[in-house]
Write a protein that holds these residues in place. Structure first.
Motif, PDB file in Angstrom:
ATOM      1  N   ARG A   1       0.712  -1.027  -0.010  1.00  0.00           N
ATOM      2  CA  ARG A   1       0.053   0.086   0.027  1.00  0.00           C
ATOM      3  C   ARG A   1       0.694   1.269   0.121  1.00  0.00           C
ATOM      4  O   ARG A   1       0.645   2.232  -0.651  1.00  0.00           O
TER       5      ARG A   1
ATOM      6  N   GLU B   1      -2.653   0.391   9.509  1.00  0.00           N
ATOM      7  CA  GLU B   1      -3.767   0.572  10.495  1.00  0.00           C
ATOM      8  C   GLU B   1      -3.293   0.925  11.705  1.00  0.00           C
ATOM      9  O   GLU B   1      -3.504   1.570  12.598  1.00  0.00           O
TER      10      GLU B   1
ATOM     11  N   GLU C   1     -11.435   1.079  12.680  1.00  0.00           N
ATOM     12  CA  GLU C   1     -10.604  -0.285  12.257  1.00  0.00           C
ATOM     13  C   GLU C   1     -10.135  -0.913  13.292  1.00  0.00           C
ATOM     14  O   GLU C   1      -9.927  -2.293  12.953  1.00  0.00           O
TER      15      GLU C   1
ATOM     16  N   SER D   1     -15.598  -3.266  -1.842  1.00  0.00           N
ATOM     17  CA  SER D   1     -15.165  -2.215  -0.996  1.00  0.00           C
ATOM     18  C   SER D   1     -15.006  -0.583  -1.517  1.00  0.00           C
ATOM     19  O   SER D   1     -14.475  -0.582  -2.625  1.00  0.00           O
TER      20      SER D   1
ATOM     21  N   PHE E   1     -14.026   3.032  -0.990  1.00  0.00           N
ATOM     22  CA  PHE E   1     -12.997   3.794  -0.237  1.00  0.00           C
ATOM     23  C   PHE E   1     -13.229   5.180  -0.406  1.00  0.00           C
ATOM     24  O   PHE E   1     -13.470   5.614  -1.605  1.00  0.00           O
ATOM     25  N   CYS E   2     -13.447   6.047   0.839  1.00  0.00           N
ATOM     26  CA  CYS E   2     -13.536   7.299   0.513  1.00  0.00           C
ATOM     27  C   CYS E   2     -12.579   8.060   1.187  1.00  0.00           C
ATOM     28  O   CYS E   2     -12.034   7.694   2.438  1.00  0.00           O
ATOM     29  N   ILE E   3     -12.244   9.565   0.944  1.00  0.00           N
ATOM     30  CA  ILE E   3     -11.390  10.186   1.635  1.00  0.00           C
ATOM     31  C   ILE E   3     -12.341  11.271   2.368  1.00  0.00           C
ATOM     32  O   ILE E   3     -13.146  11.676   1.535  1.00  0.00           O
TER      33      ILE E   3
ATOM     34  N   PRO F   1     -15.383   9.906  -2.920  1.00  0.00           N
ATOM     35  CA  PRO F   1     -15.276   8.388  -3.239  1.00  0.00           C
ATOM     36  C   PRO F   1     -14.239   8.069  -4.027  1.00  0.00           C
ATOM     37  O   PRO F   1     -14.073   8.712  -5.166  1.00  0.00           O
TER      38      PRO F   1
END
Length: 233
Positions: A11, A71, A100, A188, A190-192, A200
Motif C-alpha cells: 500500500r 492501520e 478499524e 469495498s 474507499f472514501c477520503i 469516493p
C-alpha cells in the motif's frame, strides 16, 4: 512539497509511486519503507507505531505532509502526534481509527447510525462464543476484535474450527466477534474525508482466501483488484 510516507507494505509502495509522479512533490521519503520503496524514495529507519519518533523524523526532514498507510500506527495515535507537531497529516486520529481497530466498536457505530450490517455478538469467553455460534448456525464467522493484519477472521462450516479460532483469540487477550454469515460478492468503496466533505475512490473487490473457491485461510488482502467492470454504478 516534501512528503513522508509511513509504513512498509505494498500500500505504501503504491502511495510513494503516486506521490513521486506528482509534479507538485519535490521529494518523497518513507519510514521505514521496504527494498522496493527504496528504489524510488529515501527510506529512513523509524518505529512506525511510535508517534513521537515519527513526528521527530518529520520535523528533522522538513516534511510538509505525512501520509500514514497502515492501520496499526493510526490506531496507536501516530497521526495525532504528527498533527500536534504542526505538520499536515493524511490519516485519521486514534479516536476515528477505532473503527478499524475494534470490530465490536465499529458494529456499535453502525447500529447507532442505522447502517445495515450483519448481526453480531461480542464475546469475552468461550461459553458466549458457543452460544453465539449456535444462535447463528453455520457457516460460522469468527473475528478477532482487534487488528490482525487481515488474517483474524475464520469462516467455516466446522464448529470445532470456529471454537478453536475463538479460543486462540481469547487466549491472546482479545475479545471475539461472532457474526452472521452473508453470502455474495464483496465490494469495498474507499472514501477520503476531512470530516465534512467525502470523496469516493474507485471501488475494489477483495478475494482474501488462499486457493480457488475460498478453499484456504485468509491472507492480508492479496487478492484485491480494481476497477470492477461488473459492478453497477
Amino acid at each position: 512539497m516534501k512528503t513522508l510516507v509511513v509504513g512498509t507494505g505494498a500500500r505504501e509502495h503504491a502511495i510513494v509511486r503516486g506521490l513521486a509522479a506528482d509534479p507538485q512533490v519535490e521529494a518523497v521519503l518513507a519510514a521505514p519503507g521496504n527494498p522496493g520503496i527504496a528504489q524510488i524514495a529515501d527510506c529512513r529507519p523509524v518505529d512506525a507505531n511510535d508517534g513521537d519518533a515519527v513526528a521527530a523524523l518529520a520535523q528533522e526532514v522538513g516534511a510538509d505532509l505525512v501520509v500514514i498507510g497502515p492501520e496499526a500506527p493510526l490506531v496507536a495515535g501516530v497521526a495525532d502526534a504528527v498533527r500536534a507537531a504542526g505538520i499536515d497529516t493524511f490519516g485519521p486520529s486514534a479516536e476515528a481509527a477505532r473503527l478499524e481497530g475494534s470490530k465490536s466498536f465499529a458494529k456499535d457505530v453502525m447500529n447507532a447510525a442505522n447502517v445495515p450490517t450483519a448481526g453480531a455478538h461480542t464475546c469475552t469467553d468461550l461459553d458466549a462464543v458457543a452460544a453465539a455460534l449456535d444462535a447463528f448456525g453455520a457457516p460460522h464467522v469468527v473475528k478477532d476484535d482487534g487488528l490482525a493484519a487481515g488474517k483474524g477472521v475464520v469462516v467455516t462450516d466446522e464448529r470445532d474450527e470456529a471454537l478453536a479460532h475463538a479460543k486462540a483469540c481469547l487466549d491472546a487477550g482479545s475479545t471475539v466477534v461472532i457474526e452472521e454469515y452473508l453470502d455474495g460478492p464483496e465490494v469495498s468503496l474507499f472514501c477520503i474525508t476531512d470530516g465534512t466533505s467525502v470523496v469516493p475512490l474507485q471501488p475494489a473487490q477483495d478475494f482474501k482466501r488462499v486457493g480457488d473457491d475460498d478453499a484456504g485461510p485468509n491472507t492480508g488482502g492479496m487478492g484485491a483488484y480494481s476497477p470492477l467492470e461488473w459492478a453497477p454504478p
